[in-house]
Motif scaffolding. Structure first.
Motif, PDB file in Angstrom:
ATOM      1  N   UNK A  57       0.839  -1.194   0.000  1.00  0.00           N
ATOM      2  CA  UNK A  57       0.000   0.000   0.000  1.00  0.00           C
ATOM      3  C   UNK A  57       0.876   1.246   0.000  1.00  0.00           C
ATOM      4  N   UNK A  58       0.345   2.327  -0.549  1.00  0.00           N
ATOM      5  CA  UNK A  58       1.056   3.602  -0.537  1.00  0.00           C
ATOM      6  C   UNK A  58       1.089   4.182   0.874  1.00  0.00           C
ATOM      7  N   UNK A  59       0.010   3.984   1.619  1.00  0.00           N
ATOM      8  CA  UNK A  59      -0.064   4.439   3.008  1.00  0.00           C
ATOM      9  C   UNK A  59      -1.188   3.674   3.705  1.00  0.00           C
ATOM     10  N   UNK A  74      -2.685   3.863  -5.032  1.00  0.00           N
ATOM     11  CA  UNK A  74      -3.060   4.630  -6.219  1.00  0.00           C
ATOM     12  C   UNK A  74      -3.979   5.798  -5.912  1.00  0.00           C
ATOM     13  N   UNK A  75      -3.874   6.363  -4.723  1.00  0.00           N
ATOM     14  CA  UNK A  75      -4.660   7.538  -4.371  1.00  0.00           C
ATOM     15  C   UNK A  75      -6.072   7.257  -3.878  1.00  0.00           C
ATOM     16  N   UNK A  76      -6.442   5.978  -3.736  1.00  0.00           N
ATOM     17  CA  UNK A  76      -7.784   5.684  -3.227  1.00  0.00           C
ATOM     18  C   UNK A  76      -7.735   4.528  -2.224  1.00  0.00           C
ATOM     19  N   UNK A  77      -8.824   4.347  -1.520  1.00  0.00           N
ATOM     20  CA  UNK A  77      -8.915   3.282  -0.518  1.00  0.00           C
ATOM     21  C   UNK A  77      -8.861   1.932  -1.222  1.00  0.00           C
ATOM     22  N   UNK A  78      -7.972   1.054  -0.748  1.00  0.00           N
ATOM     23  CA  UNK A  78      -7.864  -0.302  -1.302  1.00  0.00           C
ATOM     24  C   UNK A  78      -8.453  -1.312  -0.321  1.00  0.00           C
ATOM     25  N   UNK A  79      -8.220  -1.099   0.982  1.00  0.00           N
ATOM     26  CA  UNK A  79      -8.752  -1.971   2.026  1.00  0.00           C
ATOM     27  C   UNK A  79      -9.433  -1.133   3.093  1.00  0.00           C
ATOM     28  N   UNK A  80     -10.509  -1.667   3.613  1.00  0.00           N
ATOM     29  CA  UNK A  80     -11.125  -1.132   4.824  1.00  0.00           C
ATOM     30  C   UNK A  80     -11.444  -2.334   5.702  1.00  0.00           C
ATOM     31  N   UNK A  81     -10.814  -2.371   6.874  1.00  0.00           N
ATOM     32  CA  UNK A  81     -11.024  -3.483   7.802  1.00  0.00           C
ATOM     33  C   UNK A  81     -11.655  -2.910   9.063  1.00  0.00           C
ATOM     34  N   UNK A  82     -12.920  -3.256   9.280  1.00  0.00           N
ATOM     35  CA  UNK A  82     -13.663  -2.787  10.449  1.00  0.00           C
ATOM     36  C   UNK A  82     -13.658  -3.882  11.505  1.00  0.00           C
ATOM     37  N   UNK A 102     -11.339  -3.132  -2.169  1.00  0.00           N
ATOM     38  CA  UNK A 102     -11.887  -2.336  -3.262  1.00  0.00           C
ATOM     39  C   UNK A 102     -11.079  -2.662  -4.508  1.00  0.00           C
ATOM     40  N   UNK A 103     -11.749  -3.136  -5.535  1.00  0.00           N
ATOM     41  CA  UNK A 103     -11.054  -3.491  -6.763  1.00  0.00           C
ATOM     42  C   UNK A 103     -12.001  -3.518  -7.940  1.00  0.00           C
ATOM     43  N   UNK A 104     -11.539  -3.059  -9.074  1.00  0.00           N
ATOM     44  CA  UNK A 104     -12.360  -3.087 -10.279  1.00  0.00           C
ATOM     45  C   UNK A 104     -13.612  -2.237 -10.161  1.00  0.00           C
TER      46      UNK A 104
END
Length: 151
Positions: A57-59, A74-82, A102-104
């Motif tokens: 991840x970038x951050x 890539x400037x957007x949320x890739x994972x959200x783990x609640x 988050x993908x596609x």
């Protein structure tokens, strides 16, 4: 003349005696060992999708108020783990603990597996996750987060 012969005999004896050679100690070889270096985990969030190559991840950050771990790529949320909390524990994926990839252009929610928080100290969190999925071509996603900042 006897003194001369005797003196000559003493001189010849001294000259013919070998001088004892000095003993030299055999040096003990010095073994220099290479120190074992344990790899240090690099801070950040990394994962693999369906056993593929590792992605970084970038951050990332953990928001304590919502017990949510978020990773950006890539400037957007890739994972959200609640999670139900952010303490050291194993969190089973289900109704209360949700992992979304988050993908596609879509959100893909894990159907099983777990998130393991192994450390939560000094405003940083570390752990691993291994989840099963049945959406968007994802079947298994594994990863680790190390020293993610807690906000």
């Amino acid at each position: 003349m006897k003194t001369y012969i005797l003196s000559l005999a003493v001189v010849l004896t001294i000259v013919s005696c070998k001088k004892k050679e000095a003993e030299t100690a055999t040096p003990t070889p010095v073994v220099v060992s290479t120190p074992v270096v344990t790899p240090v985990a690099t801070a950040g969030f990394k994962w693999t999708e369906n056993g593929g190559a590792e992605i970084t991840a970038d951050s990332s950050r953990f928001t304590a108020q919502y017990s949510t771990l978020i990773a950006f790529k890539g400037g957007s949320v890739k994972f959200e783990i609640n999670l139900t909390a952010g303490t050291v524990a194993t969190y089973t994926i289900g109704t209360n603990n949700v992992l979304t990839l988050v993908g596609g252009g879509a959100n893909h929610v894990a159907t099983g597996g777990s998130v393991v928080v192994t450390a939560n100290a000094s405003s940083k969190m570390s752990g691993t996750f291994d989840v099963t999925m049945n959406t968007g071509g994802f079947t298994n996603v594994k990863g680790a987060f190390t020293d993610v900042v807690i906000k």
